[in-house]
Structure formats: structure tokens, C-alpha cells
Motif scaffolding. Structure first.
Motif, PDB file in Angstrom:
ATOM      1  N   UNK A 214      47.969 116.847  25.543  1.00 55.52           N
ATOM      2  CA  UNK A 214      48.450 115.752  24.698  1.00 55.52           C
ATOM      3  C   UNK A 214      49.971 115.756  24.596  1.00 55.52           C
ATOM      4  N   UNK A 215      50.616 116.773  25.154  1.00 56.45           N
ATOM      5  CA  UNK A 215      52.069 116.847  25.268  1.00 56.45           C
ATOM      6  C   UNK A 215      52.381 117.604  26.558  1.00 56.45           C
TER       7      UNK A 215
ATOM      8  N   UNK B 105      49.952 111.548  30.469  1.00 53.92           N
ATOM      9  CA  UNK B 105      50.682 111.391  31.719  1.00 53.92           C
ATOM     10  C   UNK B 105      52.146 111.056  31.467  1.00 53.92           C
ATOM     11  N   UNK B 106      52.411 110.258  30.449  1.00 50.54           N
ATOM     12  CA  UNK B 106      53.786 109.859  30.197  1.00 50.54           C
ATOM     13  C   UNK B 106      54.645 111.054  29.823  1.00 50.54           C
ATOM     14  N   UNK B 107      54.140 111.965  28.994  1.00 44.08           N
ATOM     15  CA  UNK B 107      54.893 113.174  28.642  1.00 44.08           C
ATOM     16  C   UNK B 107      55.106 114.043  29.879  1.00 44.08           C
ATOM     17  N   UNK B 108      54.089 114.146  30.719  1.00 46.67           N
ATOM     18  CA  UNK B 108      54.203 114.951  31.941  1.00 46.67           C
ATOM     19  C   UNK B 108      55.221 114.351  32.899  1.00 46.67           C
ATOM     20  N   UNK B 109      55.193 113.034  33.063  1.00 49.02           N
ATOM     21  CA  UNK B 109      56.161 112.386  33.951  1.00 49.02           C
ATOM     22  C   UNK B 109      57.582 112.548  33.435  1.00 49.02           C
TER      23      UNK B 109
END
Length: 75
Positions: free
Chosen positions: A28-29, A58-62
């Protein structure tokens, strides 16, 4: 879950000596487990921190991945 099996199959094991890779783990992060490095042993150790938590941000990972790429000057 066989994280050790997964680590053995990773393509980074076939990196050239000057190739750099970072490890970004996420649920989640996102968490940068290893900054950009050419050291395969450091990358293997970073992957041993991997666990399942059920999230998929995915947005946090990107964003974390982009920060790692931006940290390298010679791209």
C-alpha cells in the motif's frame, strides 16, 4: 511462498558489471530496499526484505522507482 526461489530466477543475476539496478518494494506504499547499485549481493539482500501485505500501490512504486532512476547521472 518461495522468495528464495524467486530471487534465484531474477534476471539481474545476469547484469553486466556496469549495469545499475535498484529494488523498490511496494504494497500500500513503496519502500526503496536498495538504491541504484551494481552490487548483486546487495540486491539479493534487499529482495530478502520482500513480504506480502495485500496492497498494490503502483503509483507509489513508480514514483519511488523514478526517484532512483533520477538519482543516476549517466542515463
Amino acid at each position: 511462498k518461495c522468495h528464495k526461489c524467486f530471487i534465484k530466477k531474477l534476471k539481474f543475476l545476469y547484469m553486466n558489471s556496469n549495469d545499475e539496478t535498484a529494488i523498490v518494494l511496494f504494497t500500500d506504499s513503496a519502500n526503496t530496499a536498495s538504491s541504484m547499485t551494481t552490487d548483486k549481493e546487495t540486491l539479493k539482500l534487499a529482495l530478502q526484505k520482500m513480504y506480502s501485505n495485500g496492497g498494490t500501490s503502483f503509483s507509489a512504486a513508480l514514483n519511488a522507482s523514478i526517484k532512483q532512476i533520477d538519482s543516476v547521472e549517466n542515463i
